[in-house]
Design a protein around this motif. Structure first.
Motif, PDB file in Angstrom:
ATOM      1  N   LEU A   5      -5.435   8.430 -11.284  1.00 31.84           N
ATOM      2  CA  LEU A   5      -4.368   7.413 -11.268  1.00 31.84           C
ATOM      3  C   LEU A   5      -4.978   6.023 -11.473  1.00 31.84           C
ATOM      4  O   LEU A   5      -4.486   5.225 -12.283  1.00 31.84           O
ATOM      5  N   LEU A   6      -6.084   5.758 -10.761  1.00 39.15           N
ATOM      6  CA  LEU A   6      -6.747   4.449 -10.903  1.00 39.15           C
ATOM      7  C   LEU A   6      -7.213   4.233 -12.342  1.00 39.15           C
ATOM      8  O   LEU A   6      -7.033   3.143 -12.902  1.00 39.15           O
ATOM      9  N   THR A  65       0.825  -1.212   0.000  1.00 35.29           N
ATOM     10  CA  THR A  65       0.000   0.000   0.000  1.00 35.29           C
ATOM     11  C   THR A  65       0.856   1.257   0.000  1.00 35.29           C
ATOM     12  O   THR A  65       1.654   1.461   0.921  1.00 35.29           O
ATOM     13  N   ILE A  69      -3.290   3.693  -1.909  1.00 32.81           N
ATOM     14  CA  ILE A  69      -3.626   2.852  -3.065  1.00 32.81           C
ATOM     15  C   ILE A  69      -2.810   1.555  -2.943  1.00 32.81           C
ATOM     16  O   ILE A  69      -1.621   1.609  -2.620  1.00 32.81           O
ATOM     17  N   ILE A 102      -1.699  13.877  -5.710  1.00 29.77           N
ATOM     18  CA  ILE A 102      -2.040  13.094  -6.898  1.00 29.77           C
ATOM     19  C   ILE A 102      -3.546  12.950  -6.948  1.00 29.77           C
ATOM     20  O   ILE A 102      -4.185  12.769  -5.904  1.00 29.77           O
ATOM     21  N   ASP A 103      -4.118  13.044  -8.149  1.00 28.08           N
ATOM     22  CA  ASP A 103      -5.550  12.804  -8.293  1.00 28.08           C
ATOM     23  C   ASP A 103      -5.752  11.281  -8.321  1.00 28.08           C
ATOM     24  O   ASP A 103      -5.484  10.634  -9.337  1.00 28.08           O
ATOM     25  N   ARG A 104      -6.180  10.720  -7.199  1.00 27.66           N
ATOM     26  CA  ARG A 104      -6.215   9.256  -7.081  1.00 27.66           C
ATOM     27  C   ARG A 104      -7.186   8.593  -8.062  1.00 27.66           C
ATOM     28  O   ARG A 104      -6.803   7.594  -8.690  1.00 27.66           O
ATOM     29  N   THR A 126      -0.241   8.245  -1.443  1.00 25.72           N
ATOM     30  CA  THR A 126       0.035   9.209  -2.511  1.00 25.72           C
ATOM     31  C   THR A 126      -0.047  10.633  -1.953  1.00 25.72           C
ATOM     32  O   THR A 126      -0.717  10.895  -0.949  1.00 25.72           O
ATOM     33  N   LYS A 158      -8.038   8.849   2.189  1.00 24.95           N
ATOM     34  CA  LYS A 158      -8.103   9.698   0.988  1.00 24.95           C
ATOM     35  C   LYS A 158      -6.891   9.515   0.081  1.00 24.95           C
ATOM     36  O   LYS A 158      -6.886   9.980  -1.057  1.00 24.95           O
ATOM     37  N   SER A 159      -5.832   8.872   0.589  1.00 22.85           N
ATOM     38  CA  SER A 159      -4.587   8.900  -0.195  1.00 22.85           C
ATOM     39  C   SER A 159      -3.955   7.547  -0.503  1.00 22.85           C
ATOM     40  O   SER A 159      -3.032   7.482  -1.305  1.00 22.85           O
ATOM     41  N   ILE A 175      -8.406   0.382  -3.344  1.00 28.04           N
ATOM     42  CA  ILE A 175      -8.303   1.301  -2.208  1.00 28.04           C
ATOM     43  C   ILE A 175      -8.706   0.534  -0.955  1.00 28.04           C
ATOM     44  O   ILE A 175      -9.884   0.228  -0.752  1.00 28.04           O
TER      45      ILE A 175
END
Ligand SMILES: Cc1ncc(COP(=O)(O)O)c(C=O)c1O
Length: 377
Positions: free
Chosen positions: A304-305, A293, A350, A299-301, A296, A347-348, A317
């Protein structure tokens, strides 16, 4: 390149197919589906592997947690402290039994329960603490055991994600995750590090009296056949699942090595990147990388996904919502902002593909895809 999966159970099965198929066929041929010899054999093998006196197999990890609390005699109104950053099952069983879940924040580096926060949350009603060894690394067990000793509390370890990990004490001695507290629980859900081909779980303890009580609770509260002294549940590990687990237990350490290989590859690729924080190596525990894990930053998660999906790289997530903000668990006692570390992590974070079959070509594709997005955003 083979398709990249978050978890590759098919690839793993293909490598152990002959042993698994024989193990399953043996159970069917013997028609020993419930409490057959494979269950006893697995129980003994797991006791040996973990170095624990008693393993009680059960139907899943959620039951393992629930049965533990029932066997300890916890009563409605008793407070049970646990982490805000975990899979829902940990808190669900506390609530189901009418106990009061008391949530606390986590350590920002290890994602495991914050010991100072646990200490602050202890009241005269506190009866137990449930640390979760999240993503494959142990919580600070010696600090928790000391708190339990001082305040006369039970520790139930949720080792569903950390079977095989070692906790390392100050004197250098080691014990397996789940065997340090009064009770330990694990899950054999297929994607777990030791996963079966359906549902399964187990409870561990070194206390003979507790082991007896746990065996009574998983078997309808029955002390003597058809005499029910307690209200219990029906929670068994199927013989077919036990037979599969007997094969896979022999590979568990090898599987942890494969997971560590993938984790090291990821960490080497991402370390030093200002927008990615790699998992912290906690000196008091080995890591079995149930999940890898990243945290980030800037970064716009969702983007990114989506980018990773366009490159056929799955990602997940774990977990998107802190327990105290889950609808079913909303409580006037808690509000947004109460657990800032967990809230920021939700929120951050991944999680990248993590399993025993990842090869260098796939790891190269995953890391270069992540870096391509991160370095241009
Ligand atoms: C931390 C944690 N606790 C409890 C559970 C529940 O296990 P199960 O799905 O076997 O009921 C899981 C896994 O699903 C888990 O990850």
């Amino acid at each position: 390149m083979n398709k990249i999966n978050m978890v590759d159970l098919k690839g793993q099965y293909e490598n152990i197919k002959p042993e698994i198929d024989i193990a399953i066929a043996d159970v069917i041929n013997a028609t020993a589906f419930i409490n057959g010899p494979a269950v006893k054999e697995f129980q003994e093998n797991l006791e040996k592997y973990l170095g624990v006196k008693h393993v009680i197999p059960c139907a899943n990890g959620t039951d393992a947690l629930q049965v533990s609390m029932m066997a300890l005699g916890l009563k409605p109104g008793d407070e049970v402290i646990t982490t805000d950053f975990t899979f829902i099952a940990t808190a669900e069983v506390i609530a189901l039994l009418g106990l009061t879940p008391v949530l606390v924040d986590v350590d920002p580096d290890t994602f495991n329960i914050d010991i100072a926060a646990v200490e602050r949350a202890i009241t005269s009603k506190t009866k137990a603490i449930v640390p979760v060894h999240l993503f494959g690394q142990c919580a600070d067990m010696d600090a928790l055991m000391e708190l339990a000793r001082i305040h006369d509390l039970f520790i139930i370890e949720d080792a569903c994600q950390a079977i095989g990990a070692d906790f390392i004490f100050a004197d250098g001695s080691r014990r397996k995750a789940g065997t340090i507290g009064h009770i330990g629980c694990t899950s054999f859900f297929p994607s777990k590090n030791l996963g079966c081909y359906g549902d399964g779980g187990a409870i561990f303890t070194n206390d003979a009296e507790l082991a007896h009580q746990i065996r009574v609770v998983v078997n309808h509260g029955m002390t003597v056949r058809y005499y029910h002294d307690y209200i219990g549940v029906n929670s068994r590990l199927d013989s077919i699942q036990a037979a599969i687990l007997n094969v896979k237990l022999r590979k568990l350490d090898e599987y942890a090595t494969a997971r560590n290989f993938a984790a090291s590859y990821y960490t080497k690729a991402f370390a030093g990147n200002s927008k990615l924080r790699v998992p912290a190596k906690y000196p008091k525990s080995t890591h079995v990388f149930h999940q890898y894990t990243l945290v980030t930053k800037d970064i716009d998660r969702p983007e990114l996904l989506a980018f990773l999906a366009s490159r056929d790289v799955p990602a997940m997530i774990y977990y998107p919502v802190p327990l105290h903000l889950q609808k079913a668990y909303l409580n006037p006692r808690y509000r947004e902002g109460d657990f800032p570390v967990t809230e920021a992590l939700c929120k951050s974070v991944i999680s990248l593909p993590m399993h025993t079959e990842l090869n260098e070509e796939q790891l190269q594709h995953i890391t270069s895809s992540v870096l391509e997005f991160v370095n241009q955003s």
